[in-house]
Write an enzyme that holds these catalytic residues in place. Structure first.
Site, mmCIF file in Angstrom:
data_model
loop_
_atom_site.group_PDB
_atom_site.id
_atom_site.type_symbol
_atom_site.label_atom_id
_atom_site.label_comp_id
_atom_site.label_asym_id
_atom_site.label_seq_id
_atom_site.Cartn_x
_atom_site.Cartn_y
_atom_site.Cartn_z
ATOM 1 N N HIS A 27 7.646 -3.693 -0.635
ATOM 2 C CA HIS A 27 6.679 -3.823 -1.722
ATOM 3 C C HIS A 27 7.126 -3.043 -2.953
ATOM 4 O O HIS A 27 7.782 -2.004 -2.856
ATOM 5 C CB HIS A 27 5.303 -3.311 -1.273
ATOM 6 C CG HIS A 27 4.596 -4.247 -0.340
ATOM 7 N ND1 HIS A 27 4.795 -4.216 1.027
ATOM 8 C CD2 HIS A 27 3.701 -5.240 -0.572
ATOM 9 C CE1 HIS A 27 4.048 -5.160 1.589
ATOM 10 N NE2 HIS A 27 3.369 -5.791 0.649
ATOM 11 N N GLU A 50 -7.877 -2.232 -6.689
ATOM 12 C CA GLU A 50 -8.399 -2.311 -8.052
ATOM 13 C C GLU A 50 -9.739 -1.591 -8.172
ATOM 14 O O GLU A 50 -10.459 -1.396 -7.203
ATOM 15 C CB GLU A 50 -8.614 -3.779 -8.457
ATOM 16 C CG GLU A 50 -7.338 -4.571 -8.547
ATOM 17 C CD GLU A 50 -6.699 -4.832 -7.188
ATOM 18 O OE1 GLU A 50 -7.431 -5.044 -6.200
ATOM 19 O OE2 GLU A 50 -5.465 -4.807 -7.120
HETATM 20 I I1 8IG Z 1 -4.716 -7.322 2.098
HETATM 21 O O1 8IG Z 1 -8.110 -6.363 -2.620
HETATM 22 C C1 8IG Z 1 -5.085 -6.849 0.257
HETATM 23 N N1 8IG Z 1 -4.099 -6.552 -0.569
HETATM 24 N N2 8IG Z 1 -4.339 -5.417 -5.047
HETATM 25 N N3 8IG Z 1 -6.255 -5.892 -3.827
HETATM 26 C C2 8IG Z 1 -4.904 -5.750 -3.903
HETATM 27 N N4 8IG Z 1 -4.104 -5.948 -2.876
HETATM 28 C C3 8IG Z 1 -4.687 -6.293 -1.723
HETATM 29 C C4 8IG Z 1 -6.063 -6.448 -1.555
HETATM 30 C C5 8IG Z 1 -6.886 -6.235 -2.682
HETATM 31 N N5 8IG Z 1 -6.294 -6.787 -0.295
#
Ligand code: 8IG
Length: 267
Positions: A89, A188
Site C-alpha cells: 500500500h 476519512e
Molecule cells: I476496507 O472507509 C476499507 N478501506 N480510505 N476508507 C478508506 N479505506 C478503507 C475504508 C474506508 N474501508
C-alpha cells in the site's frame, strides 16, 4: 531497452524469476486480492505453485494483519492466472514504484489483463457490508503517479467498459461507482466523505488507482471490483474498525469466489 536500474527492469527480473520458481513460462491474467478477498482465491482453480513475494526481486514483506505476502500460479481452463494474495500500500511509505511493482511484474510475465480488487468504504446506504461494486472510474487523491517523464498516458475507459459489461452479464445486480483513493492509513473524517460525495465518488479506499494507472501504462486491460466492507465515515454513526473489514470478507467469501470464478474464464 530498459535502463538496468529502472523499476521496469526490476519488474523484468522479477518476472524471469517468477517463471523459474513457478515453472510457468507465461501468465495470462493477473489478480490482486484486496482486504476481504483472500477467502475467494480457492474458487479460481487449482494452484500449481505458491511462492513468497519476497522470493522475487523488488518485493517487500506484507505489512498488514490479514494480508498474505504470497503469489499463486493458478491453472484455470486454458489460462494461467497470476494471483497476488496481498499488495503493497501507498501508506507503507515505500514509494509508488513499490506499490505498482506487482502490476509491472505481471505485465512482464505476459498478463494482458488484470483484475484489481479491494476492500473499501461505501457511500450508498443500500450497500451493506459484503456488497461487491464495479469500479467505473477513479479519482486519485494521492497526488502521485507511477508514470515518470513526459509520457501522457490516456486514462479514458481505464476501467474497461467491455469487462464491466461482461461482469454485469454474469451478475446483473452489480452496481458500479467511482472509487476515490486517499493516501491513508487513517480513515476519512465525515467532512472528507462529504467532499467525496460532492466530487462524485461513492467508494473510498487506500489502493488501486496507482496500480490501475501502471497497468494501463503497461498496456493491460483493467477490471476493478471493490468489496464494500463498511459504510464510509459518518454515515452509520459507528467508528470504523479493521476487524469489521476482515469479517465482511469472510462473510462474502463464497459470493466473491463465485463471481471471480465466473468472470475470469471470460476475460
Ligand atoms: I476496507 O472507509 C476499507 N478501506 N480510505 N476508507 C478508506 N479505506 C478503507 C475504508 C474506508 N474501508
Amino acid at each position: 531497452m530498459d535502463d538496468p536500474t529502472s523499476p521496469h527492469s526490476l519488474a523484468q527480473d522479477a518476472a524471469a524469476r517468477l517463471a523459474e520458481l513457478t515453472g510457468v513460462e507465461r501468465h495470462d491474467v493477473a489478480l490482486v486480492l484486496g482486504s476481504g478477498w483472500l477467502p475467494a482465491v480457492d474458487a479460481l482453480g487449482q494452484a500449481t505453485a505458491e511462492i513468497d513475494t519476497t522470493d522475487l526481486p523488488g518485493f517487500s514483506p506484507a505489512a498488514v494483519a490479514g494480508h498474505s505476502g504470497k503469489i499463486r500460479s493458478v491453472r484455470a481452463g486454458e489460462r494461467n492466472l497470476l494471483v497476488f494474495l496481498s499488495r503493497t500500500h501507498y501508506y507503507e511509505g515505500k514509494g509508488v514504484d513499490a506499490v505498482v511493482h506487482g502490476v509491472r511484474t505481471a505485465a512482464r510475465a505476459g498478463c494482458r489483463s488484470i483484475v484489481l480488487t479491494n476492500g473499501c468504504g461505501g457511500l450508498r446506504q443500500t450497500w451493506t457490508p459484503g456488497t461487491p461494486v464495479l469500479i467505473s472510474d477513479h479519482i486519485n487523491l494521492t497526488g502521485r503517479s507511477p508514470v515518470v517523464g513526459a509520457s501522457f498516458i490516456d486514462l479514458t475507459d481505464l476501467y474497461s467498459s467491455r469487462l464491466r459489461t461482461l461482469c454485469r452479464e454474469i451478475d446483473p445486480s452489480l452496481d458500479e461507482a467511482v472509487y476515490v483513493q486517499f493516501p491513508g492509513p487513517h480513515y476519512e473524517t465525515p467532512a472528507e466523505i462529504g467532499m467525496v460525495r460532492a466530487i462524485g465518488g461513492e467508494l473510498v479506499g487506500m489502493s488501486t488507482t496507482l496500480e490501475a494507472i501502471a497497468a494501463r501504462e503497461a498496456g493491460m486491460e483493467v477490471l476493478g471490483i471493490s468489496l464494500v466492507t463498511n459504510l464510509a465515515a459518518g454515515i452509520s454513526g459507528q467508528p470504523l474498525q479493521h476487524e469489521e473489514v476482515l469479517e465482511a470478507g469472510r462473510a462474502a467469501a463464497s459470493r466473491m469466489g463465485d463471481l471471480l470464478g465466473r468472470i475470469v474464464p471470460r476475460i
